[in-house]
Design a protein around this motif. Structure first.
Motif, PDB file in Angstrom:
ATOM      1  N   GLU A   1      22.029  27.306 -49.306  1.00 50.03           N
ATOM      2  CA  GLU A   1      23.009  27.293 -48.117  1.00 50.03           C
ATOM      3  C   GLU A   1      22.295  27.007 -46.860  1.00 50.03           C
ATOM      4  O   GLU A   1      22.943  26.096 -45.954  1.00 50.03           O
ATOM      5  CB  GLU A   1      23.590  28.564 -48.080  1.00 50.03           C
ATOM      6  N   GLN A   2      21.036  27.450 -46.639  1.00 51.28           N
ATOM      7  CA  GLN A   2      20.254  27.233 -45.436  1.00 51.28           C
ATOM      8  C   GLN A   2      19.988  25.697 -45.371  1.00 51.28           C
ATOM      9  O   GLN A   2      19.978  24.945 -44.340  1.00 51.28           O
ATOM     10  CB  GLN A   2      19.401  27.967 -45.179  1.00 51.28           C
ATOM     11  N   TYR A   3      19.673  25.205 -46.464  1.00 51.70           N
ATOM     12  CA  TYR A   3      19.280  23.784 -46.582  1.00 51.70           C
ATOM     13  C   TYR A   3      20.352  22.834 -46.238  1.00 51.70           C
ATOM     14  O   TYR A   3      20.367  21.821 -45.860  1.00 51.70           O
ATOM     15  CB  TYR A   3      18.491  23.400 -48.014  1.00 51.70           C
ATOM     16  N   VAL A   4      21.533  23.392 -46.595  1.00 57.64           N
ATOM     17  CA  VAL A   4      22.819  22.511 -46.597  1.00 57.64           C
ATOM     18  C   VAL A   4      22.913  22.542 -45.165  1.00 57.64           C
ATOM     19  O   VAL A   4      23.531  21.350 -44.682  1.00 57.64           O
ATOM     20  CB  VAL A   4      23.965  23.146 -47.461  1.00 57.64           C
ATOM     21  N   ASP A   5      23.047  23.716 -44.527  1.00 57.52           N
ATOM     22  CA  ASP A   5      23.325  23.758 -42.950  1.00 57.52           C
ATOM     23  C   ASP A   5      22.385  22.703 -42.230  1.00 57.52           C
ATOM     24  O   ASP A   5      22.960  22.153 -41.452  1.00 57.52           O
ATOM     25  CB  ASP A   5      23.012  25.199 -42.688  1.00 57.52           C
ATOM     26  N   TYR A   6      21.095  22.756 -42.813  1.00 55.32           N
ATOM     27  CA  TYR A   6      20.357  21.838 -42.143  1.00 55.32           C
ATOM     28  C   TYR A   6      20.510  20.289 -42.365  1.00 55.32           C
ATOM     29  O   TYR A   6      20.646  19.574 -41.361  1.00 55.32           O
ATOM     30  CB  TYR A   6      18.835  21.969 -42.754  1.00 55.32           C
ATOM     31  N   ALA A   7      20.971  19.859 -43.337  1.00 54.48           N
ATOM     32  CA  ALA A   7      21.216  18.488 -43.954  1.00 54.48           C
ATOM     33  C   ALA A   7      22.762  18.105 -43.189  1.00 54.48           C
ATOM     34  O   ALA A   7      22.921  17.037 -42.991  1.00 54.48           O
ATOM     35  CB  ALA A   7      21.216  18.221 -45.383  1.00 54.48           C
ATOM     36  N   LEU A   8      23.595  19.037 -43.059  1.00 53.12           N
ATOM     37  CA  LEU A   8      24.864  18.652 -42.428  1.00 53.12           C
ATOM     38  C   LEU A   8      24.808  18.466 -41.052  1.00 53.12           C
ATOM     39  O   LEU A   8      25.303  17.623 -40.698  1.00 53.12           O
ATOM     40  CB  LEU A   8      25.763  20.241 -42.758  1.00 53.12           C
ATOM     41  N   ASN A   9      23.612  18.545 -40.423  1.00 55.53           N
ATOM     42  CA  ASN A   9      23.390  18.529 -38.881  1.00 55.53           C
ATOM     43  C   ASN A   9      22.469  17.542 -38.580  1.00 55.53           C
ATOM     44  O   ASN A   9      22.136  16.904 -37.713  1.00 55.53           O
ATOM     45  CB  ASN A   9      22.810  19.841 -38.330  1.00 55.53           C
ATOM     46  N   VAL A  10      22.000  16.750 -39.910  1.00 56.31           N
ATOM     47  CA  VAL A  10      20.811  15.493 -39.956  1.00 56.31           C
ATOM     48  C   VAL A  10      21.997  14.211 -39.388  1.00 56.31           C
ATOM     49  O   VAL A  10      22.705  14.283 -40.332  1.00 56.31           O
ATOM     50  CB  VAL A  10      20.090  15.446 -41.132  1.00 56.31           C
ATOM     51  N   PRO A  11      21.771  13.504 -38.604  1.00 60.33           N
ATOM     52  CA  PRO A  11      22.423  12.415 -38.335  1.00 60.33           C
ATOM     53  C   PRO A  11      22.504  11.292 -39.469  1.00 60.33           C
ATOM     54  O   PRO A  11      21.340  11.337 -40.072  1.00 60.33           O
ATOM     55  CB  PRO A  11      21.974  11.677 -37.035  1.00 60.33           C
ATOM     56  N   MET A  12      23.708  10.815 -39.760  1.00 64.86           N
ATOM     57  CA  MET A  12      23.796  10.003 -40.973  1.00 64.86           C
ATOM     58  C   MET A  12      23.567   8.588 -40.820  1.00 64.86           C
ATOM     59  O   MET A  12      23.126   8.365 -39.514  1.00 64.86           O
ATOM     60  CB  MET A  12      25.114  10.067 -41.269  1.00 64.86           C
ATOM     61  N   TYR A  13      23.005   7.727 -41.706  1.00 65.42           N
ATOM     62  CA  TYR A  13      22.738   6.431 -41.618  1.00 65.42           C
ATOM     63  C   TYR A  13      23.989   5.412 -41.530  1.00 65.42           C
ATOM     64  O   TYR A  13      24.379   4.692 -41.190  1.00 65.42           O
ATOM     65  CB  TYR A  13      21.655   5.937 -42.490  1.00 65.42           C
ATOM     66  N   PHE A  14      24.540   5.960 -43.085  1.00 66.75           N
ATOM     67  CA  PHE A  14      25.605   5.197 -43.378  1.00 66.75           C
ATOM     68  C   PHE A  14      26.575   5.801 -44.293  1.00 66.75           C
ATOM     69  O   PHE A  14      26.115   6.643 -44.911  1.00 66.75           O
ATOM     70  CB  PHE A  14      25.146   3.744 -44.272  1.00 66.75           C
ATOM     71  N   VAL A  15      27.828   5.133 -44.947  1.00 69.30           N
ATOM     72  CA  VAL A  15      28.339   5.592 -46.065  1.00 69.30           C
ATOM     73  C   VAL A  15      28.714   4.114 -46.868  1.00 69.30           C
ATOM     74  O   VAL A  15      28.505   3.014 -46.097  1.00 69.30           O
ATOM     75  CB  VAL A  15      29.939   5.904 -45.783  1.00 69.30           C
ATOM     76  N   TYR A  16      28.816   4.149 -48.177  1.00 70.38           N
ATOM     77  CA  TYR A  16      28.844   3.243 -48.971  1.00 70.38           C
ATOM     78  C   TYR A  16      30.322   2.934 -49.542  1.00 70.38           C
ATOM     79  O   TYR A  16      30.900   3.791 -50.314  1.00 70.38           O
ATOM     80  CB  TYR A  16      27.883   3.398 -50.018  1.00 70.38           C
ATOM     81  N   ARG A  17      30.914   1.786 -48.946  1.00 67.61           N
ATOM     82  CA  ARG A  17      32.387   1.736 -49.536  1.00 67.61           C
ATOM     83  C   ARG A  17      32.384   0.178 -49.857  1.00 67.61           C
ATOM     84  O   ARG A  17      32.229  -0.660 -49.223  1.00 67.61           O
ATOM     85  CB  ARG A  17      33.525   2.006 -48.323  1.00 67.61           C
ATOM     86  N   LYS A  18      33.364   0.085 -51.155  1.00 69.12           N
ATOM     87  CA  LYS A  18      33.590  -1.358 -51.517  1.00 69.12           C
ATOM     88  C   LYS A  18      32.419  -2.276 -51.537  1.00 69.12           C
ATOM     89  O   LYS A  18      32.492  -3.280 -51.073  1.00 69.12           O
ATOM     90  CB  LYS A  18      34.879  -1.996 -50.708  1.00 69.12           C
ATOM     91  N   HIS A  19      31.421  -1.812 -52.309  1.00 67.97           N
ATOM     92  CA  HIS A  19      30.218  -2.567 -52.330  1.00 67.97           C
ATOM     93  C   HIS A  19      29.549  -3.041 -50.863  1.00 67.97           C
ATOM     94  O   HIS A  19      28.655  -3.800 -50.875  1.00 67.97           O
ATOM     95  CB  HIS A  19      30.369  -3.825 -53.163  1.00 67.97           C
TER      96      HIS A  19
END
Length: 498
Positions: A302-320
């Motif tokens: 759970e603590q690793y999830v909390d960490y990862a949830l707050n890491v800024p994203m790069y991208f999402v992948y949609r429709k290729h």
């Protein structure tokens, strides 16, 4: 939401979402899903088959994911000891024999196509561009500057791992030599500047290339001029994951020293034994580092999830295609607040992709990745997994490591992280040198391998000499540079040629 069933093997929370494959997919999620894989058929024609991992269309969220779903995803990696496997990944630089210049994308495409046809690999495409190959549970992919990566299959023994590496290098050399191409086993591009490095046609990397200069001064060097070797290992429970995570983080600077192999930049010594390791200290502080919270009493999935949830994203992948979502967090996404795709909620595939964009010294997915070592020649590609398997897959050695490092302070761990890239095994530590700790660690790794019973301890011979002398591979290269090579770095392309 994923349907959840009780796990017969008593995994971490007793919960495993049914849609997860119980087998470890080593390195399968290092890169987000390409749109398709073109499979070789028996008649030599090409058929289009589903890509693996699944594209974003394969997982449709019937309800928004909860944080618990993300925790359960990590927990689904737990597996009993008899299912533990070894997955090794390594990267290498391709270069033209005559000019020593980096391979261009057109040459890489020719190489990938030829390997596919000659050795029966399926082609991985992004649009109309070939960007990788897949064969069973092995894959070949391209890093941003054309570094050629093998992500190995999950294997039972180090003999199988080393055989896989040898087979891969044979196939690559068989095709590349006909093209006048060689491959170099080193941690940082020794001769060429960023402007000389070709850019691979992958949408993910374009987003990263634009973002990196905003968050650190060395991110583009990381993308275009580094190579690593890493091993991915399993855990049986949340408690086992925590023990291995802590041991891996504490000892990662020792692995960095033993495999330090990046002392040159643009033709001259760069002041480091591992320039590659140093680069990570100023790439992006939001997603790198020694993760001191892993040593907190409260740490778990759970603590690793909390960490990862707050890491800024790069991208999402949609429709290729890749959509730039930089600057927003996965926590925003979970709440449906991403301006780049307003009102949409993430799928587990989005979570998988996000986890691949976090780069600490040890990374948690549904397995643990040991990420501290420079790329190197083939014997070292077998030695790196041998070191960690001996330490982490044997209970006695793992406990000994935890005992050895239990009183190391966060400041000491960070000091080693900062200084080892410069001084290697000669780094002062407490009342001696890091070399003296490395001697104890190597013995524990050797003993651990011997207790496994597969006659694997010989794979450590490559690092035993480094520990005995305290001289890193990088320092040996520097001796050659100042002596026999008469201060010409060009000789390294022959010295470290696969």
């Amino acid at each position: 939401m994923p349907v959840v069933s009780r796990c017969a093997t008593a995994s971490c929370h007793g919960l495993v979402p049914r849609q997860f494959d119980s087998k470890i997919t080593v390195a399968a999620f290092c890169y987000s899903a390409p749109p398709r894989i073109v499979a070789a058929t028996a008649r030599g024609s090409r058929a289009i088959v589903a890509a693996s991992p699944p594209t974003e269309d394969a997982l449709v969220a019937t309800e928004p994911l909860t944080k618990q779903d993300l925790v359960d995803y990590l927990a689904s990696g737990c597996k009993p000891r008899d299912k533990w496997r070894i997955g090794t990944e390594h990267e290498k630089f391709g270069f033209e024999f005559g000019s020593l210049r980096p391979m261009k994308y057109e040459q890489i495409a020719e190489l990938l196509n030829s390997i596919s046809e000659r050795f029966d690999w399926d082609k991985v495409m992004e649009g109309d561009k070939i960007i990788g190959l897949k064969q069973g549970k092995q894959s070949i992919s391209l890093e941003p500057g054309g570094q050629f990566e093998l992500s190995g299959a999950p294997l039972e023994t180090l003999h199988q791992t080393c055989a896989e590496v040898n087979s891969h290098l044979y196939q690559v050399k068989a095709v590349a030599e006909e093209m006048g191409i060689g491959f170099l086993g080193i941690g940082f591009q020794p001769k060429w500047g960023i402007k000389d490095i070709p850019i691979m046609p992958k949408g993910r990397y374009e987003i990263m290339r634009n973002y990196m200069p905003k968050v650190g001064s060395l991110g583009l060097d990381m993308m275009f001029r580094t190579c690593t070797v890493q091993v991915n290992l399993d855990f049986s429970s949340e408690a086992d994951m925590i023990r291995k995570f802590r041991a891996g983080l504490a000892l990662q600077p020792i692995a960095t020293a033993l495999f330090a192999n990046s002392p040159f930049k643009e033709g001259k010594p760069n002041g480091f034994v591992s320039m590659r390791s140093h680069i990570w200290t100023d790439t992006d502080k939001d997603r790198t580092g020694m993760l001191p919270f892993v040593f907190d009493d409260s740490f778990g999935f759970e603590q690793y999830v909390d960490y990862a949830l707050n890491v800024p994203m790069y991208f999402v992948y949609r429709k290729h295609r890749y959509i730039d979502c930089t600057g927003k967090t996965f926590k925003d996404f979970l709440a449906g607040r991403l301006p780049c795709i307003p009102g949409e909620f993430p799928t587990l595939n989005d979570w998988e992709n996000h986890l691949t964009t976090i780069f600490p010294e040890v990374r948690l997915k549904r397995y643990l990745e040991m990420r501290g070592a420079d790329g190197g020649p083939w014997r070292r590609l077998c030695a790196l997994p041998a070191l960690w398997v001996g330490l982490l897959y044997d209970d006695v050695s793992l406990q000994s490591i935890l005992d050895l490092t239990s009183d190391w302070t966060p400041e000491e761990r960070q000091m080693l992280r900062n200084k080892v890239p410069i001084t290697g095994l000669k780094t002062p530590f407490r009342d001696g040198l890091l070399k003296h700790v490395a001697e104890d660690v190597l013995k524990l790794a050797k003993d651990g391998l011997e207790r496994r019973g597969f006659k694997e301890s010989g794979f450590l011979n490559e690092v035993a000499e480094v520990v005995r002398t305290g001289v890193t591979p990088a320092e040996r290269l520097l001796d050659l540079y100042h002596g026999k090579w008469e201060q010409s770095v060009d000789h390294v392309f022959e010295e470290l040629l696969y």
